[in-house]
Design an enzyme around this catalytic site. Structure first.
Site, PDB file in Angstrom:
ATOM      1  N   CYS A  27       0.831  -1.207   0.000  1.00 51.02           N
ATOM      2  CA  CYS A  27       0.000   0.000   0.000  1.00 51.02           C
ATOM      3  C   CYS A  27       0.870   1.264   0.000  1.00 51.02           C
ATOM      4  O   CYS A  27       1.668   1.477   0.910  1.00 51.02           O
ATOM      5  CB  CYS A  27      -0.907   0.003   1.228  1.00 51.02           C
ATOM      6  SG  CYS A  27      -1.766   1.574   1.429  1.00 51.02           S
ATOM      7  N   LYS A  54     -10.385  -8.637   6.084  1.00 50.58           N
ATOM      8  CA  LYS A  54      -9.838  -7.809   7.172  1.00 50.58           C
ATOM      9  C   LYS A  54     -10.083  -8.427   8.538  1.00 50.58           C
ATOM     10  O   LYS A  54     -11.203  -8.879   8.817  1.00 50.58           O
ATOM     11  CB  LYS A  54     -10.495  -6.421   7.130  1.00 50.58           C
ATOM     12  CG  LYS A  54     -10.177  -5.635   5.867  1.00 50.58           C
ATOM     13  CD  LYS A  54     -10.960  -4.331   5.804  1.00 50.58           C
ATOM     14  CE  LYS A  54     -10.666  -3.617   4.484  1.00 50.58           C
ATOM     15  NZ  LYS A  54     -11.513  -2.451   4.241  1.00 50.58           N
ATOM     16  N   VAL A  67      -5.863   1.298   5.599  1.00 53.21           N
ATOM     17  CA  VAL A  67      -4.513   1.444   6.156  1.00 53.21           C
ATOM     18  C   VAL A  67      -3.850   2.610   5.439  1.00 53.21           C
ATOM     19  O   VAL A  67      -4.178   2.883   4.279  1.00 53.21           O
ATOM     20  CB  VAL A  67      -3.682   0.152   5.998  1.00 53.21           C
ATOM     21  CG1 VAL A  67      -4.274  -0.961   6.819  1.00 53.21           C
ATOM     22  CG2 VAL A  67      -3.544  -0.263   4.535  1.00 53.21           C
ATOM     23  N   SER A  81      -3.026   8.553   5.967  1.00 50.34           N
ATOM     24  CA  SER A  81      -1.579   8.794   5.877  1.00 50.34           C
ATOM     25  C   SER A  81      -1.192  10.252   6.129  1.00 50.34           C
ATOM     26  O   SER A  81      -0.245  10.527   6.870  1.00 50.34           O
ATOM     27  CB  SER A  81      -1.047   8.333   4.522  1.00 50.34           C
ATOM     28  OG  SER A  81      -1.695   9.013   3.462  1.00 50.34           O
TER      29      SER A  81
HETATM   30  N1  LIG Z   1      -6.699   8.520   2.143  1.00 55.63           N
HETATM   31  C1  LIG Z   1      -6.241   7.313   2.776  1.00 55.63           C
HETATM   32  C2  LIG Z   1      -6.283   6.195   1.747  1.00 55.63           C
HETATM   33  C3  LIG Z   1      -5.844   4.862   2.332  1.00 55.63           C
HETATM   34  C4  LIG Z   1      -6.249   3.690   1.439  1.00 55.63           C
HETATM   35  O1  LIG Z   1      -7.082   3.802   0.540  1.00 55.63           O
HETATM   36  N2  LIG Z   1      -5.609   2.551   1.691  1.00 55.63           N
HETATM   37  C5  LIG Z   1      -6.012   1.353   0.974  1.00 55.63           C
HETATM   38  C6  LIG Z   1      -4.854   0.403   0.765  1.00 55.63           C
HETATM   39  S1  LIG Z   1      -3.594   1.062  -0.298  1.00 55.63           S
HETATM   40  C7  LIG Z   1      -7.007   0.595   1.827  1.00 55.63           C
HETATM   41  O2  LIG Z   1      -6.892   0.559   3.029  1.00 55.63           O
HETATM   42  N3  LIG Z   1      -7.974  -0.060   1.178  1.00 55.63           N
HETATM   43  C8  LIG Z   1      -8.939  -0.884   1.856  1.00 55.63           C
HETATM   44  C9  LIG Z   1     -10.324  -0.382   1.717  1.00 55.63           C
HETATM   45  O3  LIG Z   1     -10.522   0.702   1.136  1.00 55.63           O
HETATM   46  O4  LIG Z   1     -11.223  -1.077   2.179  1.00 55.63           O
HETATM   47  C10 LIG Z   1      -4.827   7.519   3.325  1.00 55.63           C
HETATM   48  O5  LIG Z   1      -4.130   8.414   2.827  1.00 55.63           O
HETATM   49  O6  LIG Z   1      -4.439   6.830   4.282  1.00 55.63           O
END
Ligand SMILES: N[C@@H](CCC(=O)N[C@@H](CS)C(=O)NCC(=O)O)C(=O)O
Length: 254
Positions: A27, A54, A67, A81
């Site tokens: 990620c 998850k 995450v 993040s």
């Molecule tokens: N805006 C969030 C985006 C985080 C994100 O989309 N992470 C993805 C993995 S790269 C995730 O957790 N996806 C799982 C989901 O959306 O259920 C950040 O910057 O942390």
């Protein structure tokens, strides 16, 4: 450290007292936080989670189930993040990863904001290629061209200055993954060295930064993960060596 991704039904590992990051190894958002923790030389534990199955406890730390999330005290966490990284930079000010000048901090945020269309083209190319439109490829290159202009105008090795800062650690995880696109049949996303000389030199310099080097994965590895995810069976544990590390040769029977 095991790179195994915990999934539904798996038990939450005991809390060690260190900062703890919930992440997924491939990620880019989670990588942003790892790089900032590394740059600040902070001690932390990583817990990798399978995002297709998850673990139930992930939602205690990250209500949207995304995450990264950062457990800053036992049972207490923040997620996203950018939110995490600004928090880390304020809570642990050394080394400072943002400029002292408010205008420069605003300009860094604008760089990240404008990068969104580049990111979005990347995601479509990597995971939703059937919906990739020519204007997305155009936006990708337009975004990179203006980023390169900004880098040259700043005249520093990194966007932040002579050392990388938050803005660099926010963008780099995507640059790491862009290099995988030509390997999965998307040559139009390659960064031509003649056109992008300053940008390519910058990306190469970022790869040598210790905070980045210890977490960096090659384009081939990212391409493998992308292909597995596109087949509908994301191979989260492809780097996990915990099962094979300790096998001893069997003794021959006398
Ligand atoms: N805006 C969030 C985006 C985080 C994100 O989309 N992470 C993805 C993995 S790269 C995730 O957790 N996806 C799982 C989901 O959306 O259920 C950040 O910057 O942390």
């Amino acid at each position: 450290m095991s790179e195994k991704h915990l999934q539904t039904g798996d038990v939450l590992p005991p809390y060690s007292g260190k900062l703890r990051v919930f992440a997924m190894r491939f990620c880019p958002y989670a990588e942003r936080t790892v790089l900032v923790l590394n740059a600040k030389n902070l001690q932390y534990d990583l817990v990798f989670v399978n995002l297709d199955h998850k673990p139930e406890w992930l939602f205690n730390f990250s209500p949207k189930g995304t995450v990264p999330a950062l457990e800053y005290e036992q049972g207490k966490a923040i997620f996203d993040s950018n939110i995490i990284n600004f928090y880390l930079d304020e809570k642990y000010p050394e080394p400072a990863l943002q400029s002292a000048d408010p205008l420069r901090r605003a300009q860094d945020k604008i760089i990240v904001e404008l990068f969104a269309s580049v990111q979005s083209a990347f995601y479509t190319a990597a995971y939703n290629a059937q919906n990739l439109q020519p204007e997305m490829v155009e936006n990708y290159h337009k975004g990179l061209e203006s980023l390169q202009k900004e880098l040259v105008a700043r005249g520093t090795k990194y966007l932040h200055g002579d050392t990388p800062g938050l803005v660099d650690f926010t963008l780099f995880p995507f640059f790491e993954r862009f290099e995988a696109l030509p390997l999965i049949g998307k040559p139009e996303f390659a960064l031509d060295k003649a056109k992008y000389e300053a940008l390519v030199n910058y990306i190469d310099a970022m790869k040598t930064v210790p905070a980045v080097k210890s977490y960096y994965l090659t384009a081939e590895t990212h391409a493998k993960f992308m292909e597995s995810r596109n087949k509908g069976d994301a191979n989260y544990n492809m780097l996990d060596t915990s099962d094979v590390c300790c096998m001893r040769p069997r003794k021959k029977k006398e």
